[in-house]
Design a protein around this motif. Structure first.
Motif, mmCIF file in Angstrom:
data_model
loop_
_atom_site.group_PDB
_atom_site.id
_atom_site.type_symbol
_atom_site.label_atom_id
_atom_site.label_comp_id
_atom_site.label_asym_id
_atom_site.label_seq_id
_atom_site.Cartn_x
_atom_site.Cartn_y
_atom_site.Cartn_z
ATOM 1 N N TYR A 1 4.515 7.133 -4.197
ATOM 2 C CA TYR A 1 4.508 5.674 -4.088
ATOM 3 C C TYR A 1 5.854 5.148 -3.603
ATOM 4 N N LEU A 2 6.947 5.750 -4.064
ATOM 5 C CA LEU A 2 8.281 5.342 -3.594
ATOM 6 C C LEU A 2 8.377 5.521 -2.084
ATOM 7 N N ASP A 3 7.927 6.664 -1.595
ATOM 8 C CA ASP A 3 7.962 6.938 -0.159
ATOM 9 C C ASP A 3 7.106 5.924 0.613
ATOM 10 N N ALA B 1 8.548 3.251 3.374
ATOM 11 C CA ALA B 1 7.949 3.191 4.714
ATOM 12 C C ALA B 1 7.488 1.762 5.025
ATOM 13 N N LYS B 2 6.957 1.069 4.031
ATOM 14 C CA LYS B 2 6.524 -0.317 4.222
ATOM 15 C C LYS B 2 7.714 -1.220 4.559
ATOM 16 N N GLU C 1 8.230 -3.382 8.000
ATOM 17 C CA GLU C 1 8.385 -4.841 7.943
ATOM 18 C C GLU C 1 9.731 -5.315 8.484
ATOM 19 N N GLN C 2 10.715 -4.425 8.544
ATOM 20 C CA GLN C 2 12.058 -4.799 8.975
ATOM 21 C C GLN C 2 12.506 -3.914 10.139
ATOM 22 N N ALA D 1 10.762 -3.571 -5.835
ATOM 23 C CA ALA D 1 11.128 -4.901 -5.343
ATOM 24 C C ALA D 1 12.264 -4.837 -4.336
ATOM 25 N N SER D 2 12.154 -5.665 -3.311
ATOM 26 C CA SER D 2 13.251 -5.877 -2.377
ATOM 27 C C SER D 2 14.083 -7.026 -2.947
#
Length: 181
Positions: A65-67, A71-72, A76-77, A25-26
């Protein structure tokens, strides 16, 4: 007997699937003055600093998955300058998890982005100390809690850069800002 075996196999498959894709989560400031999931609570995110919480064991089944998620967040930012990994949700880490975390650190730093961690549990810091990852991240980038980490990172990101030295006026890491529809 076969029904029980099918049930056990199905349960194991569901457990493994959920372990492979834990919640990442962000975080942003919620109205109760605590950082919470910006997606779940529909909060605006900070453009320059991403506070990311990983909820689960960091091990071979989900190490990549963390990587992928980091990257996502980077994609997105585009104005992203720093990632803070809130490790309160990481209960344990194996060698594959440690390698994946080291790779995340290497990628972020080679892209000119900062990386820090906070809220690291004892068993996780023990793995990091054994492998030297704590030294690679640097003691100046490891914080006891999120509040201390965010304050230090905000000061660093806003010091001698093109950003306002006193911080952004409407920063979602310091004040509650819901997303507008």
């Amino acid at each position: 007997d076969k029904g029980i075996m099918v049930g056990v196999a199905f349960t194991m498959a569901v457990f493994l699937y959920k372990s492979m894709r834990p919640v990442v989560a962000s975080l942003s400031m919620h109205e109760d003055k605590v950082l919470k999931s910006s997606e779940h609570f529909r909060l605006k995110g900070c453009r320059h600093i991403s506070v990311v919480r990983f909820d689960g064991i960091l091990f071979f089944a989900n190490a990549s998955y963390l990587d992928e998620q980091v990257a996502k967040f980077r994609t997105e930012q585009p104005d992203l300058r720093y990632i803070l990994l809130d490790a309160k949700g990481i209960n344990d880490m194996d060698g594959s998890g440690e390698e994946a975390l080291e790779e995340v650190v290497n990628r972020l730093r080679s892209a000119g982005l900062g990386f820090a961690m906070c809220g690291i549990k004892g068993q996780v810091i023990a793995v990091m100390e054994r492998t030297g990852l704590d030294k690679k991240i640097g003691p100046e980038n490891i914080y006891a809690d999120t509040k201390e980490a965010v304050a230090a990172i905000m000061a660093e990101v806003h010091n001698a850069t093109d950003l306002p030295p006193d911080g952004c006026k409407n920063c979602p890491l310091t004040q509650y800002i819901p997303k507008t529809a």
